[in-house]
Motif scaffolding. Structure first.
Motif, PDB file in Angstrom:
ATOM      1  N   GLU A   4       0.855  -1.027  -0.133  1.00 49.45           N
ATOM      2  CA  GLU A   4       0.044  -0.166  -0.098  1.00 49.45           C
ATOM      3  C   GLU A   4       0.999   1.346   0.047  1.00 49.45           C
ATOM      4  OE1 GLU A   4      -3.068   0.126  -0.829  1.00 49.45           O
ATOM      5  OE2 GLU A   4      -3.587  -2.154  -0.174  1.00 49.45           O
ATOM      6  N   PRO A   5       0.459   2.260  -0.600  1.00 48.20           N
ATOM      7  CA  PRO A   5      -0.951   2.502  -1.125  1.00 48.20           C
ATOM      8  C   PRO A   5      -1.043   2.170  -2.536  1.00 48.20           C
ATOM      9  CG  PRO A   5       0.357   4.658  -1.171  1.00 48.20           C
ATOM     10  CD  PRO A   5       1.214   3.440  -0.526  1.00 48.20           C
ATOM     11  N   TYR A   6      -0.022   1.550  -3.246  1.00 47.09           N
ATOM     12  CA  TYR A   6      -0.193   1.233  -4.705  1.00 47.09           C
ATOM     13  C   TYR A   6      -1.041  -0.113  -5.067  1.00 47.09           C
ATOM     14  CZ  TYR A   6       3.977   3.608  -3.248  1.00 47.09           C
ATOM     15  OH  TYR A   6       4.918   4.762  -2.670  1.00 47.09           O
ATOM     16  N   ALA A   7      -0.932  -0.802  -4.181  1.00 49.57           N
ATOM     17  CA  ALA A   7      -1.977  -2.005  -4.450  1.00 49.57           C
ATOM     18  C   ALA A   7      -3.265  -1.769  -4.617  1.00 49.57           C
ATOM     19  CB  ALA A   7      -1.705  -3.142  -3.257  1.00 49.57           C
ATOM     20  N   SER A   8      -3.778  -0.768  -3.812  1.00 47.97           N
ATOM     21  CA  SER A   8      -5.247  -0.436  -3.928  1.00 47.97           C
ATOM     22  C   SER A   8      -5.290   1.043  -4.565  1.00 47.97           C
ATOM     23  CB  SER A   8      -5.780  -0.526  -2.753  1.00 47.97           C
ATOM     24  OG  SER A   8      -5.337   0.517  -1.703  1.00 47.97           O
ATOM     25  N   ALA A   9      -4.500   1.533  -5.130  1.00 48.17           N
ATOM     26  CA  ALA A   9      -4.563   2.754  -5.939  1.00 48.17           C
ATOM     27  C   ALA A   9      -5.408   2.598  -7.361  1.00 48.17           C
ATOM     28  CB  ALA A   9      -3.172   3.566  -6.063  1.00 48.17           C
ATOM     29  N   LYS A  10      -6.104   3.550  -7.526  1.00 49.16           N
ATOM     30  CA  LYS A  10      -6.811   3.586  -8.653  1.00 49.16           C
ATOM     31  C   LYS A  10      -5.927   3.516  -9.948  1.00 49.16           C
ATOM     32  CE  LYS A  10     -10.236   6.254 -11.506  1.00 49.16           C
ATOM     33  NZ  LYS A  10     -11.170   7.516 -11.602  1.00 49.16           N
ATOM     34  N   ARG A  11      -4.620   4.349  -9.920  1.00 49.79           N
ATOM     35  CA  ARG A  11      -3.630   4.218 -10.968  1.00 49.79           C
ATOM     36  C   ARG A  11      -2.292   4.845 -10.475  1.00 49.79           C
ATOM     37  NH1 ARG A  11      -5.737   8.541 -15.257  1.00 49.79           N
ATOM     38  NH2 ARG A  11      -5.612   9.672 -13.418  1.00 49.79           N
ATOM     39  N   VAL A  12      -1.303   3.886 -10.928  1.00 47.74           N
ATOM     40  CA  VAL A  12       0.182   4.171 -10.549  1.00 47.74           C
ATOM     41  C   VAL A  12       0.843   4.262 -11.703  1.00 47.74           C
ATOM     42  CG1 VAL A  12       2.230   3.190  -9.294  1.00 47.74           C
ATOM     43  CG2 VAL A  12      -0.127   2.676  -8.264  1.00 47.74           C
ATOM     44  N   PHE A  13       1.365   5.508 -11.990  1.00 40.32           N
ATOM     45  CA  PHE A  13       2.075   5.699 -13.235  1.00 40.32           C
ATOM     46  C   PHE A  13       3.712   5.290 -12.963  1.00 40.32           C
ATOM     47  CE2 PHE A  13      -1.424   8.741 -13.355  1.00 40.32           C
ATOM     48  CZ  PHE A  13      -1.834   8.614 -14.694  1.00 40.32           C
ATOM     49  N   TRP A  14       4.001   4.463 -13.866  1.00 38.71           N
ATOM     50  CA  TRP A  14       5.383   4.119 -14.059  1.00 38.71           C
ATOM     51  C   TRP A  14       5.988   4.873 -15.226  1.00 38.71           C
ATOM     52  CZ3 TRP A  14       8.145   0.692 -11.028  1.00 38.71           C
ATOM     53  CH2 TRP A  14       7.461  -0.064 -10.196  1.00 38.71           C
ATOM     54  N   ILE A  15       6.863   5.834 -14.861  1.00 38.89           N
ATOM     55  CA  ILE A  15       7.660   6.674 -15.891  1.00 38.89           C
ATOM     56  C   ILE A  15       8.720   5.869 -16.191  1.00 38.89           C
ATOM     57  CG2 ILE A  15       8.421   8.968 -16.258  1.00 38.89           C
ATOM     58  CD1 ILE A  15       5.510   8.943 -15.741  1.00 38.89           C
ATOM     59  N   VAL A  16       9.247   5.655 -17.297  1.00 34.63           N
ATOM     60  CA  VAL A  16      10.374   4.664 -17.705  1.00 34.63           C
ATOM     61  C   VAL A  16      11.043   5.103 -18.713  1.00 34.63           C
ATOM     62  CG1 VAL A  16       9.381   2.585 -16.459  1.00 34.63           C
ATOM     63  CG2 VAL A  16       9.163   3.234 -19.141  1.00 34.63           C
ATOM     64  N   ASP A  17      12.318   4.939 -18.987  1.00 38.32           N
ATOM     65  CA  ASP A  17      12.902   5.345 -20.283  1.00 38.32           C
ATOM     66  C   ASP A  17      12.764   4.334 -21.192  1.00 38.32           C
ATOM     67  OD1 ASP A  17      14.593   3.100 -19.466  1.00 38.32           O
ATOM     68  OD2 ASP A  17      16.245   4.568 -18.757  1.00 38.32           O
ATOM     69  N   ASN A  18      13.532   4.045 -22.294  1.00 38.02           N
ATOM     70  CA  ASN A  18      13.380   3.409 -23.170  1.00 38.02           C
ATOM     71  C   ASN A  18      14.075   2.062 -23.041  1.00 38.02           C
ATOM     72  OD1 ASN A  18      11.002   4.339 -25.063  1.00 38.02           O
ATOM     73  ND2 ASN A  18      12.284   6.414 -24.559  1.00 38.02           N
ATOM     74  N   GLY A  19      14.508   1.791 -21.883  1.00 35.08           N
ATOM     75  CA  GLY A  19      15.339   0.439 -21.739  1.00 35.08           C
ATOM     76  C   GLY A  19      14.648  -0.659 -22.242  1.00 35.08           C
ATOM     77  N   SER A  20      15.482  -1.654 -22.671  1.00 37.12           N
ATOM     78  CA  SER A  20      15.046  -3.082 -23.248  1.00 37.12           C
ATOM     79  C   SER A  20      13.983  -3.750 -22.200  1.00 37.12           C
ATOM     80  CB  SER A  20      16.110  -3.996 -23.791  1.00 37.12           C
ATOM     81  OG  SER A  20      16.887  -4.306 -22.619  1.00 37.12           O
ATOM     82  N   SER A  21      14.257  -3.467 -20.821  1.00 34.57           N
ATOM     83  CA  SER A  21      13.398  -4.197 -19.990  1.00 34.57           C
ATOM     84  C   SER A  21      12.165  -3.926 -20.055  1.00 34.57           C
ATOM     85  CB  SER A  21      14.034  -4.330 -18.755  1.00 34.57           C
ATOM     86  OG  SER A  21      14.406  -3.274 -18.143  1.00 34.57           O
ATOM     87  N   HIS A  22      11.869  -2.729 -20.444  1.00 32.52           N
ATOM     88  CA  HIS A  22      10.589  -1.857 -20.531  1.00 32.52           C
ATOM     89  C   HIS A  22      10.176  -1.127 -21.239  1.00 32.52           C
ATOM     90  CE1 HIS A  22      13.017   1.113 -18.867  1.00 32.52           C
ATOM     91  NE2 HIS A  22      13.330   0.436 -17.817  1.00 32.52           N
ATOM     92  N   GLN A  23      10.554  -1.527 -22.819  1.00 36.60           N
ATOM     93  CA  GLN A  23      10.407  -0.810 -23.915  1.00 36.60           C
ATOM     94  C   GLN A  23       9.086  -1.500 -24.780  1.00 36.60           C
ATOM     95  OE1 GLN A  23      13.537  -1.646 -26.588  1.00 36.60           O
ATOM     96  NE2 GLN A  23      13.520   0.640 -27.133  1.00 36.60           N
ATOM     97  N   GLY A  24       8.200  -0.500 -25.349  1.00 33.14           N
ATOM     98  CA  GLY A  24       7.375  -1.127 -26.364  1.00 33.14           C
ATOM     99  C   GLY A  24       6.149  -1.652 -25.766  1.00 33.14           C
ATOM    100  N   LYS A  25       5.307  -1.913 -26.522  1.00 29.46           N
ATOM    101  CA  LYS A  25       3.871  -2.300 -26.306  1.00 29.46           C
ATOM    102  C   LYS A  25       3.927  -3.702 -25.496  1.00 29.46           C
ATOM    103  CE  LYS A  25      -0.695  -3.264 -28.102  1.00 29.46           C
ATOM    104  NZ  LYS A  25      -1.234  -3.482 -26.877  1.00 29.46           N
ATOM    105  N   LYS A  26       4.968  -4.485 -25.629  1.00 30.50           N
ATOM    106  CA  LYS A  26       4.919  -5.712 -24.917  1.00 30.50           C
ATOM    107  C   LYS A  26       5.193  -5.531 -23.416  1.00 30.50           C
ATOM    108  CE  LYS A  26       6.473  -9.282 -28.589  1.00 30.50           C
ATOM    109  NZ  LYS A  26       7.345 -10.013 -28.917  1.00 30.50           N
ATOM    110  N   ALA A  27       6.107  -4.549 -23.057  1.00 29.71           N
ATOM    111  CA  ALA A  27       6.301  -4.213 -21.816  1.00 29.71           C
ATOM    112  C   ALA A  27       4.926  -3.500 -21.139  1.00 29.71           C
ATOM    113  CB  ALA A  27       7.528  -3.243 -21.768  1.00 29.71           C
TER     114      ALA A  27
END
Length: 158
Positions: A35-58
């Motif tokens: 908490e509070p992330y588990a029950s939050a309405k939205r949690v924004f993850w601002i990420v760069d374009n690193g390969s572990s979180h890049q693109g639609k698959k991520a």
């Protein structure tokens, strides 16, 4: 690896043997299951374009595991807008340099100690640069550019 809650100035760090999708999702799991992330309405993850979180698959991987998570990618070459990068800059200057570690456990211990200290004392970043400030800066730049252009078009006496 780390995530940063900009509202609470709280860092969530992990020491992983490697980077990639699994270590990134481990970090997401670490944050999103409390908490509070588990029950939050939205949690924004601002990420760069690193390969572990890049693109639609991520994005799909994140939202399928945590439907309240929203991944937002910073523009390429704009990681300075990602506040965790500010934290990493602080870590570089205050923890990692000079690089005088005897082993990886010492690195991990020093990073963990700094994370604890940072979380105990940090305050959210207070951005003071407003849209009015940006307008003023752009107007000054326009004026300087116009002056330089005029100076460069004046014939030089010989």
């Amino acid at each position: 690896m780390a995530a940063y809650d900009v509202h609470q100035a709280r860092v969530f760090g992990r020491c992983e043997p490697t980077t990639g999708i699994v270590p990134f999702m481990n970090l997401v799991e670490q944050v999103m299951t409390q908490e509070p992330y588990a029950s939050a309405k939205r949690v924004f993850w601002i990420v760069d374009n690193g390969s572990s979180h890049q693109g639609k698959k991520a994005i799909d991987r994140l939202t399928s595991r945590f439907p309240n998570a929203v991944m937002v990618h910073t523009p390429v070459h704009a990681s300075w807008t990602n506040q965790i990068e500010i934290f990493f800059s602080i870590v570089q200057r205050k923890v990692v340099s000079p690089n005088d570690f005897t082993d990886l456990n010492e690195v991990r211990d020093r990073l963990r100690a700094f994370e604890d200290r940072y979380n105990a004392t940090a305050q959210p970043f207070q951005w003071r640069f407003t849209t009015s400030d940006l307008d003023d800066l752009l107007a000054r730049l326009d004026r300087n550019t116009a002056v330089r252009h005029e100076e460069s078009s004046i014939p030089q006496a010989m």
